[in-house]
Design a protein around this motif. Structure first.
Motif, short mmCIF file in Angstrom:
data_model
loop_
_atom_site.label_atom_id
_atom_site.label_comp_id
_atom_site.label_asym_id
_atom_site.label_seq_id
_atom_site.Cartn_x
_atom_site.Cartn_y
_atom_site.Cartn_z
N LYS A 91 0.81 -1.22 0.00
CA LYS A 91 0.00 0.00 0.00
C LYS A 91 0.84 1.26 0.00
CE LYS A 91 -4.42 -1.02 2.05
NZ LYS A 91 -5.31 -0.82 3.18
N CYS A 92 0.22 2.31 -0.42
CA CYS A 92 0.80 3.65 -0.39
C CYS A 92 1.20 4.00 1.04
CB CYS A 92 -0.23 4.65 -0.92
SG CYS A 92 0.20 6.37 -0.66
N ILE A 93 2.34 4.60 1.19
CA ILE A 93 2.83 4.97 2.53
C ILE A 93 1.90 5.99 3.20
CG2 ILE A 93 4.38 6.82 1.79
CD1 ILE A 93 6.38 5.49 3.90
N LEU A 94 1.21 6.79 2.39
CA LEU A 94 0.23 7.73 2.93
C LEU A 94 -1.17 7.13 2.95
CD1 LEU A 94 1.38 11.06 1.20
CD2 LEU A 94 1.84 10.30 3.53
N THR A 95 -1.27 5.88 2.59
CA THR A 95 -2.54 5.12 2.47
C THR A 95 -3.56 5.80 1.56
OG1 THR A 95 -3.46 6.01 4.54
CG2 THR A 95 -2.25 3.92 4.69
N LYS A 98 -5.46 5.82 -4.62
CA LYS A 98 -5.15 5.81 -6.05
C LYS A 98 -3.66 5.98 -6.34
CE LYS A 98 -9.69 7.39 -7.35
NZ LYS A 98 -10.49 8.37 -8.06
N CYS A 99 -2.82 5.75 -5.37
CA CYS A 99 -1.39 5.93 -5.56
C CYS A 99 -0.79 4.71 -6.27
CB CYS A 99 -0.71 6.12 -4.21
SG CYS A 99 1.09 6.21 -4.31
N ASP A 100 -0.06 4.95 -7.34
CA ASP A 100 0.73 3.94 -8.02
C ASP A 100 1.79 4.64 -8.86
OD1 ASP A 100 -0.48 4.76 -10.43
OD2 ASP A 100 -1.99 3.18 -10.33
N ALA A 101 2.58 3.88 -9.59
CA ALA A 101 3.68 4.46 -10.36
C ALA A 101 3.21 5.49 -11.39
CB ALA A 101 4.48 3.36 -11.04
N SER A 102 2.03 5.27 -11.95
CA SER A 102 1.54 6.21 -12.96
C SER A 102 0.78 7.40 -12.34
CB SER A 102 0.65 5.49 -13.97
OG SER A 102 -0.47 4.95 -13.33
N HIS A 103 0.40 7.27 -11.09
CA HIS A 103 -0.34 8.33 -10.39
C HIS A 103 0.20 8.38 -8.95
CE1 HIS A 103 -4.03 10.10 -8.49
NE2 HIS A 103 -3.90 10.87 -9.56
N PRO A 104 1.46 8.86 -8.79
CA PRO A 104 2.12 8.77 -7.48
C PRO A 104 1.68 9.85 -6.49
CG PRO A 104 3.59 9.80 -9.07
CD PRO A 104 2.34 9.39 -9.83
N CYS A 105 1.67 9.44 -5.21
CA CYS A 105 1.46 10.40 -4.13
C CYS A 105 2.77 11.18 -3.95
CB CYS A 105 1.07 9.68 -2.84
SG CYS A 105 2.44 8.86 -1.99
N PRO A 106 2.79 12.22 -3.12
CA PRO A 106 4.01 13.01 -2.94
C PRO A 106 5.22 12.21 -2.43
CG PRO A 106 2.13 14.22 -2.11
CD PRO A 106 1.63 12.84 -2.44
N LEU A 107 4.98 11.11 -1.71
CA LEU A 107 6.10 10.32 -1.17
C LEU A 107 6.43 9.08 -2.00
CD1 LEU A 107 5.33 10.43 2.66
CD2 LEU A 107 6.92 11.84 1.35
N HIS A 108 5.59 8.76 -2.97
CA HIS A 108 5.73 7.52 -3.73
C HIS A 108 7.15 7.31 -4.27
CE1 HIS A 108 4.28 4.09 -6.09
NE2 HIS A 108 5.15 4.50 -6.99
N ASP A 113 11.46 2.56 -4.05
CA ASP A 113 12.60 1.65 -4.16
C ASP A 113 12.91 0.97 -2.83
OD1 ASP A 113 12.88 2.23 -6.85
OD2 ASP A 113 14.52 3.67 -6.56
N SER A 114 12.84 1.75 -1.75
CA SER A 114 13.09 1.19 -0.42
C SER A 114 12.06 0.14 -0.07
CB SER A 114 13.08 2.29 0.63
OG SER A 114 14.08 3.22 0.40
N LYS A 115 10.79 0.42 -0.36
CA LYS A 115 9.72 -0.55 -0.09
C LYS A 115 9.93 -1.82 -0.91
CE LYS A 115 5.44 0.45 0.05
NZ LYS A 115 4.11 0.98 -0.24
N ASP A 116 10.29 -1.66 -2.17
CA ASP A 116 10.54 -2.83 -3.03
C ASP A 116 11.70 -3.67 -2.49
OD1 ASP A 116 8.47 -2.02 -4.67
OD2 ASP A 116 9.78 -1.16 -6.20
N ASP A 117 12.77 -2.99 -2.06
CA ASP A 117 13.93 -3.71 -1.50
C ASP A 117 13.53 -4.46 -0.22
OD1 ASP A 117 15.53 -2.76 -3.53
OD2 ASP A 117 16.50 -1.22 -2.30
N CYS A 118 12.77 -3.78 0.62
CA CYS A 118 12.33 -4.40 1.88
C CYS A 118 11.45 -5.62 1.60
CB CYS A 118 11.59 -3.38 2.72
SG CYS A 118 11.14 -3.97 4.35
N LEU A 119 10.52 -5.47 0.70
CA LEU A 119 9.63 -6.57 0.34
C LEU A 119 10.44 -7.75 -0.20
CD1 LEU A 119 6.78 -7.69 -0.04
CD2 LEU A 119 6.69 -6.52 -2.23
N LYS A 120 11.41 -7.47 -1.03
CA LYS A 120 12.26 -8.54 -1.59
C LYS A 120 13.01 -9.26 -0.47
CE LYS A 120 15.70 -9.54 -5.05
NZ LYS A 120 16.85 -9.11 -5.78
N LYS A 121 13.54 -8.50 0.49
CA LYS A 121 14.25 -9.12 1.61
C LYS A 121 13.30 -9.96 2.47
CE LYS A 121 17.89 -5.65 1.86
NZ LYS A 121 19.09 -6.31 1.51
#
Length: 143
Positions: A91-95, A98-108, A113-121
């Motif tokens: 989920k979006c860090i700001l919850t 409609k946040c995603d790569a094509s429609h990002p929130c201010p923190l997206h 990248d950090s979220k993706d790395d964490c998820l992978k770990k």
């Protein structure tokens, strides 16, 4: 990224992994005392993890919770998704809905990248790897 419930579940699973066995089960009260998680809340989490075969439990006079070798081979993500579901970690860090790569929130773009790395770990790291670090003193569980 993950709920407090998932954090509590991880703490409890790691404590079990480092301190329990089929011969030495840990009661919910003792688990609560050693993790700082309220007993009633912890019991619900443990019940959910038991239902999903991520930890073992035995009722009765010599009962309690413990981890088998197979359960120690589960990945961190298994514990997190058992408690939070699969979508919460993504989920979006700001919850924002409609946040995603094509429609990002201010923190997206700042955290994606950090979220993706964490998820992978989380997907690559087994519970036993973290337990080993605790036993060897490379990390700790103090509450």
């Amino acid at each position: 990224m993950i709920s407090n419930s998932a954090k509590y579940a991880l703490i409890a699973v790691l404590f079990l992994g480092a301190n329990s066995s089929e011969e030495h089960k840990i009661l919910a009260k003792d688990l609560s005392d050693n993790t700082g998680v309220p007993k009633a809340y912890l019991s619900k989490l443990m019940q959910e993890l038991t239902k999903k075969n991520l930890i073992s439990s035995v009722r009765g006079p010599k009962g309690g919770f413990y981890l088998t070798d197979d359960e120690k081979n589960q990945f961190i993500i298994d514990i997190v998704t058992a408690i939070d579901g699969e979508q919460r970690i993504k989920k979006c860090i700001l919850t924002l809905h409609k946040c995603d790569a094509s429609h990002p929130c201010p923190l997206h773009n700042l955290v994606s990248d950090s979220k993706d790395d964490c998820l992978k770990k989380f997907e690559e790291t087994k519970i036993k790897d973290l337990i080993e670090d605790i036993i060897l003193g490379k990390s700790f569980l103090s509450v």
